[in-house]
Design a protein around this motif. Structure first.
Motif, short mmCIF file in Angstrom:
data_model
loop_
_atom_site.label_atom_id
_atom_site.label_comp_id
_atom_site.label_asym_id
_atom_site.label_seq_id
_atom_site.Cartn_x
_atom_site.Cartn_y
_atom_site.Cartn_z
N LYS A 1 55.86 -6.34 -32.03
CA LYS A 1 54.95 -5.60 -31.60
C LYS A 1 53.34 -6.09 -32.11
O LYS A 1 52.46 -6.39 -31.81
N VAL A 2 53.63 -6.13 -33.56
CA VAL A 2 52.26 -6.48 -34.55
C VAL A 2 52.00 -7.89 -34.08
O VAL A 2 50.65 -8.07 -34.04
N PHE A 3 52.81 -8.67 -34.27
CA PHE A 3 52.69 -10.22 -33.97
C PHE A 3 52.03 -10.40 -32.65
O PHE A 3 50.91 -11.07 -32.57
N ALA A 4 52.50 -9.83 -31.51
CA ALA A 4 51.92 -9.81 -30.29
C ALA A 4 50.58 -9.49 -30.20
O ALA A 4 49.49 -10.04 -29.53
N ILE A 5 50.17 -8.24 -30.80
CA ILE A 5 48.86 -7.61 -30.79
C ILE A 5 47.97 -8.39 -31.58
O ILE A 5 46.74 -8.68 -31.12
N THR A 6 48.30 -9.06 -32.69
CA THR A 6 47.34 -9.74 -33.38
C THR A 6 47.31 -11.11 -32.68
O THR A 6 46.03 -11.60 -32.68
N LEU A 7 48.04 -11.83 -32.31
CA LEU A 7 47.99 -13.08 -31.51
C LEU A 7 46.99 -12.84 -30.20
O LEU A 7 46.20 -13.54 -30.28
N THR A 8 47.10 -11.67 -29.57
CA THR A 8 46.21 -11.18 -28.28
C THR A 8 44.75 -11.20 -28.98
O THR A 8 43.94 -11.77 -28.32
N TYR B 1 56.05 -2.05 -24.19
CA TYR B 1 57.05 -2.88 -23.57
C TYR B 1 57.88 -3.62 -24.72
O TYR B 1 58.60 -4.41 -24.39
N ILE B 2 57.25 -3.91 -26.02
CA ILE B 2 57.50 -4.72 -26.83
C ILE B 2 58.45 -4.03 -28.02
O ILE B 2 57.74 -3.06 -28.57
N HIS B 3 59.39 -4.56 -28.73
CA HIS B 3 60.09 -4.09 -29.58
C HIS B 3 59.20 -4.06 -30.81
O HIS B 3 58.51 -5.13 -30.98
N GLU B 4 59.48 -3.00 -31.69
CA GLU B 4 58.94 -2.82 -32.95
C GLU B 4 58.69 -4.34 -33.93
O GLU B 4 57.68 -4.48 -34.40
#
Length: 128
Positions: A96-103, A90-93
């Motif tokens: 996406k990497v920032f959101a996954i890394t932060l998580t 659901y997150i734009h490219e």
């Protein structure tokens, strides 16, 4: 204009060969988290009270500390897997990497804090 077959059109857009593994890990961590949550809930209900002394005495037993550590590990691993799927779907490219890394950093940080807290109580360190 060149015509492509159906196979030619989707070539390169298929499975990255990790989807089934990720799916199984999500299922296994959800089952283990559920089983350990039931253990935790029943154990807490069996305590005489929920005061500091009762809970810390209960958690100092290896028969309670080890399942609690497994519960923490399973829960945070499941959160990481689930949120990764949400971000991927659901997150734009661009984010996406920032959101996954932060998580991943948040899950590891909070999970480590919870793990350390249980170990501190289990090994008898007094609160400050």
């Amino acid at each position: 204009m060149r015509s492509k077959t159906a196979l030619g059109h989707v070539r390169g857009l298929g499975s990255a060969k990790t989807g089934a593994h990720h799916w199984w890990l999500e299922r296994l961590t959800s089952i283990s988290t559920l089983v350990l949550f039931v253990w935790f809930f029943v154990s807490i209900l069996r305590l005489p009270d929920l005061g500091y002394e009762s809970v810390t005495t209960w958690l100092r037993s290896p028969l309670n500390a080890v399942p609690m550590l497994l519960f923490i590990l399973s829960t945070f691993w499941h959160i990481k897997l689930g949120m990764q799927v949400v971000w991927e779907d659901y997150i734009h490219e661009s984010t996406k990497v920032f959101a996954i890394t932060l998580t991943n950093f948040l899950v590891i940080g909070v999970g480590a804090l919870a793990f350390f807290s249980v170990l501190k109580i289990a090994f008898g360190a007094e609160a400050q």
